[in-house]
Design a protein around this motif. Structure first.
Motif, PDB file in Angstrom:
ATOM      1  N   ASP A 310      29.735  40.301  45.254  1.00  0.00           N
ATOM      2  CA  ASP A 310      29.917  40.419  43.977  1.00  0.00           C
ATOM      3  C   ASP A 310      31.481  40.328  43.653  1.00  0.00           C
ATOM      4  O   ASP A 310      31.813  40.092  42.541  1.00  0.00           O
ATOM      5  CB  ASP A 310      29.265  42.047  43.664  1.00  0.00           C
ATOM      6  N   TYR A 311      32.310  40.936  44.481  1.00  0.00           N
ATOM      7  CA  TYR A 311      33.795  40.807  44.455  1.00  0.00           C
ATOM      8  C   TYR A 311      34.359  39.417  44.215  1.00  0.00           C
ATOM      9  O   TYR A 311      35.397  39.267  43.639  1.00  0.00           O
ATOM     10  CB  TYR A 311      34.496  41.464  45.512  1.00  0.00           C
ATOM     11  N   LYS A 313      33.557  37.574  42.049  1.00  0.00           N
ATOM     12  CA  LYS A 313      33.870  37.072  40.500  1.00  0.00           C
ATOM     13  C   LYS A 313      35.058  37.558  39.911  1.00  0.00           C
ATOM     14  O   LYS A 313      35.773  36.824  39.099  1.00  0.00           O
ATOM     15  CB  LYS A 313      32.688  37.900  39.667  1.00  0.00           C
ATOM     16  N   GLU A 372      26.330  45.455  48.715  1.00  0.00           N
ATOM     17  CA  GLU A 372      27.380  44.761  48.127  1.00  0.00           C
ATOM     18  C   GLU A 372      28.783  45.354  48.680  1.00  0.00           C
ATOM     19  O   GLU A 372      29.824  44.796  48.576  1.00  0.00           O
ATOM     20  CB  GLU A 372      27.426  44.814  46.501  1.00  0.00           C
TER      21      GLU A 372
END
Length: 785
Positions: A310-311, A313, A372
């Motif tokens: 997720d990071y 992005k 995540e």
């Protein structure tokens, strides 16, 4: 308030000639050689006869612990003979056969077999080679062991030995391809000369004969530029699964300088690499001994293998390269029908459980655990160590394992033929250890279901249901199960009572019996150590935080408070057992005697509270964890009448890092702080720990920038003491030197650095402990009182 001038103080304090015996606590008394406290048993294990419990102990106050034993039905420990110790420890690491009637073990590089029924011991090897890792295989008819990475099998019935693998460095020699010229010349020679034609016919006939006769020729397994790291054989001996590791290139290791040496010359100690280092890569293969073939294990089709974290992005990253993984196992079902593998991605985000088709090498995923932040927790493999997780088989088609899928570590089972998954334990607590009984009727569990600050032993039917509690005393139990599973021996401790050894029947309702009685000396017991309560308060986001609270006698209360911050990050200290931070526990008692209120909290990232709590520091160390500490300060102000201008903080390692972050980023909250062996810049710490929490400096610079104290040094307020060992191979001395230079360039004057020339991360000399904590006490007495 006076300012402290920046500088470096070389500490050479010495221990007083004699320890004080009075109940009044002093730093000198607390920090003297720990043998004054007493001696606790450690490293507890059972003998193979199910009658003797062994443990390390030091009742004679010798320089080092020795191995002791005691009959489980008595309380009369005896020191083992030096000639017996190596064998006893080797047996502890041995492997039993399925029926638990025999055990095989490695001792001083040779392999042995012990028949538990008759007591007969057989020496299997007697060579100059180093043989290791023996275990039963071929339906318990042979003992397979390793020698120079190759597997050998010793036949129990006739004593014969067969080599099973033949690993060879380098590449397989390529078959020579003849040029047109060479082919023409060969044909010409055979046409012109009968002797050459006859030789060719003889060679071809010999080759045809050898191929028609069964031979024991061993296939050469070429490893190229890789090293063999793990080999496992199927129960029937047909399949050998082996892992090859290709070391990373370009990884630069650090060096630590030792200044105080016997020679008078400085020496360098090789140390670790830093986070973001190039990583080794792993590949796993199946060698079919029956078909004489080799296949790679295929992981490309694992679900989510190309998923971006997720990071990503935050950086507009779109790289969907297949992530590197490490395969553990396989773990074969009892009959060898199925082979379970445990797979971790090297970016720490995923864990897969899968079943391998031995004919094709294809892995069928039966479970995926995605976090995540990072996948970890009790009973789950630590990707940094690449060890085995807690898992196994209930029957030929049903595997069991531990997972944090619910948010807490629990036991699950899956039917590998249908994919049906069942949670066997449930609730807002952690199963910290799980073990399947030999007869596969029960699980034995160590959990904190009673309270996050306790560890209790249970048994539970393999079908699930309510676990039955076996241990009963409030506190923690570190359990060793006897080989026949009828008894448990355990170290037990309570908040103010160091560890002692107990034994009891491994059934609910049984009574414990104490076997050792020297964990607390008379001198130690002369002081009334506090039974510190574990309280809770609410953090700013509504989360419940557990803490130890030391409260002084109202007549002595001085209105000041000190917050102790435990280290390690993923560690628990707000609990009801004897703390690994026993020196700090004693120092906190001393502070409380002098009128300070002391608080010790399990901030975000601590162990014992599930995955959400564990990963609360993801991408921001010094974020929610520091909020918890500051909220503790506000709790002290609001509920206990503490002066908000007289709150101090201290801690080591991660606790030192937290102290720095508080002093640099929370102006006015902490009046005086002692940061010990502190991480000051996470980009300079190791990979396994740091990359799981902050990713890598070059892929997630945001996380490193906001998590590293060195970037916030300009915010220093209050009075700061920093202490660091110069031979620290964990958090390097370089860390504190870099921060010191930063403080000098920022013209900060309210700080002091004390360095300890002979100390590693954990101090070993009483003189250093004493000097360090006298400085901490002086800091608090000067700026908080």
């Amino acid at each position: 308030m006076r300012n402290w001038l920046p500088g470096i103080i070389i500490c050479c304090a010495t221990l007083p000639a004699s320890a004080q015996q009075a109940p009044t606590l002093t730093v000198e008394k607390i920090m003297q050689d720990t043998r004054w406290i007493g001696t606790s048993p450690d490293h507890v294990f059972w003998g193979t006869n199910n009658k003797t419990v062994y443990f390390t102990w030091n009742p004679d106050k010798a320089l080092n612990d020795s191995l002791y034993g005691t009959p489980f039905n008595q309380a009369s420990p005896f020191k083992t003979a030096p000639t017996d110790r190596a064998r006893l420890l080797a047996l502890q690491r041995g492997q039993y056969n399925t029926a638990h009637t025999a055990i095989t073990y490695s001792l001083e590089g040779d392999i042995y077999l012990l028949d538990n029924k008759t007591g007969k011991e057989t020496r299997i090897t007697h060579t100059s080679s180093d043989e290791y890792d023996p275990h039963f295989s071929f339906q318990d008819k042979r003992i397979v062991y390793s020698d120079n990475d190759n597997l050998y099998a010793w036949n129990i019935a006739d004593g014969s030995t067969a080599q099973l693998t033949n690993f060879t460095k380098g590449e397989k020699p390529a078959a020579k391809i003849l040029t047109q010229q060479e082919q023409w010349l060969n044909t010409q020679q055979q046409t012109l000369f009968d002797v050459i034609k006859d030789d060719k016919e003889k060679r071809e006939a010999a080759t045809t004969f050898r191929q028609s006769v069964k031979t024991d020729t061993l296939k050469t397994l070429y490893t190229g530029d890789k090293e063999v790291t793990d080999t496992r054989i199927s129960p029937d001996g047909r399949f050998v699964v082996y892992q090859l590791r290709k070391p990373a290139t370009g990884a630069q290791s650090t060096k630590i300088t030792r200044f105080v040496t016997a020679t008078g010359f400085t020496t360098d100690i090789p140390s670790r690499t830093k986070v973001g280092e190039p990583l080794a890569t792993y590949s796993t293969f199946i060698y079919d001994r029956q078909q004489d073939t080799v296949l790679p294990l295929i992981t490309d089709q694992l679900p989510g293998l190309r998923d971006l974290p997720d990071y990503a992005k935050d950086y507009a990253t779109h790289d969907t390269t297949i992530r590197s993984v490490v395969i553990h196992g396989p773990y074969w079902s009892p009959g060898g029908t199925h082979a379970l593998v445990d797979i971790f991605s090297q970016d720490f985000k995923d864990r897969w459980l899968g079943v391998v088709d031995m004919q094709t090498g294809v892995i069928k995923a039966i479970d995926r655990q995605r976090d995540e932040a990072w996948v970890a927790g009790p009973g789950i493999d630590d990707p940094e160590e690449y060890g085995d997780a807690t898992l196994g088989w209930l029957d030929e088609n049903t595997c069991w394992y531990m997972s944090q899928a619910s948010g807490y570590a629990h036991v699950y089972k899956t039917d590998v033929t249908t994919g049906r998954q069942t949670a066997l334990t449930k609730g807002n607590f952690e199963v910290q250890e799980a073990r399947l009984s030999h007869d596969k009727k029960y699980f034995y569990l160590l959990t904190n279901a009673v309270h996050p600050g306790e560890k209790q032993w249970y048994r539970m039917p393999v079908s699930g249901g309510e676990p039955q509690r076996i241990t009963t005393m409030t506190g923690a139990h570190e359990v060793s199960l006897s080989p026949d599973e009828k008894w448990i021996a355990y170290r037990y401790s309570y908040t103010n009572k160091p560890w002692e050894l107990y034994v009891q029947e491994n059934v609910p309702g049984s009574k414990p019996r104490q076997l050792t009685f020297q964990a607390a000396s008379d001198t130690f017991k002369a002081y009334p150590w506090r039974d510190v309560p574990v309280i809770t308060f609410h953090a700013r986001d509504g989360a419940t935080v557990y803490a130890r609270l030391y409260q002084p006698d109202p007549a002595k209360k001085n209105g000041a408070a000190v917050i102790f911050v435990h280290g390690a990050g993923y560690l628990q200290n707000a609990h009801k057992w004897w703390s690994a931070y026993f020196r700090e526990y004693m120092f906190n008692n001393l502070l409380t005697d002098q009128g300070y209120t002391v608080m010790d909290i399990d901030y975000r990232g601590s162990a014992g509270y599930g995955s959400k709590w564990r990963t609360g520091i993801y991408r921001y160390m010094g974020g929610k964890d520091l909020d918890d500490e500051i909220d503790a300060a506000h709790y002290l102000e609001s509920n206990l009448g503490i002066d908000k201008k007289r709150i101090g903080m201290y801690g080591g390692s991660y606790g030192g890092f937290m102290t720095l972050m508080a002093m640099f980023t929370q102006p006015g909250e902490i009046a005086a702080g002692a940061a010990l062996r502190s991480v000051t810049d996470w980009a300079h710490y190791n990979h396994g720990y740091t990359a799981s929490i902050l990713n890598e400096p070059f892929t997630d610079s945001i996380a490193y920038r906001r998590s590293s104290p060195i970037y916030f040094a300009q915010g220093l307020q209050g009075h700061l003491l920093m202490c660091h060992g110069m031979v620290d191979t964990n958090v390097h001395f370089e860390d504190i030197v870099r921060l010191s230079q930063r403080l000098i360039e920022l013209h900060k004057e309210n700080w002091e650095l004390a360095v300890y020339p002979v100390e590693d991360h954990g101090f070993t000399t009483p003189a250093s402990w004493t000097d360090e904590y006298k400085r901490i006490l002086k800091l608090f007495d000067t700026y908080l009182k």
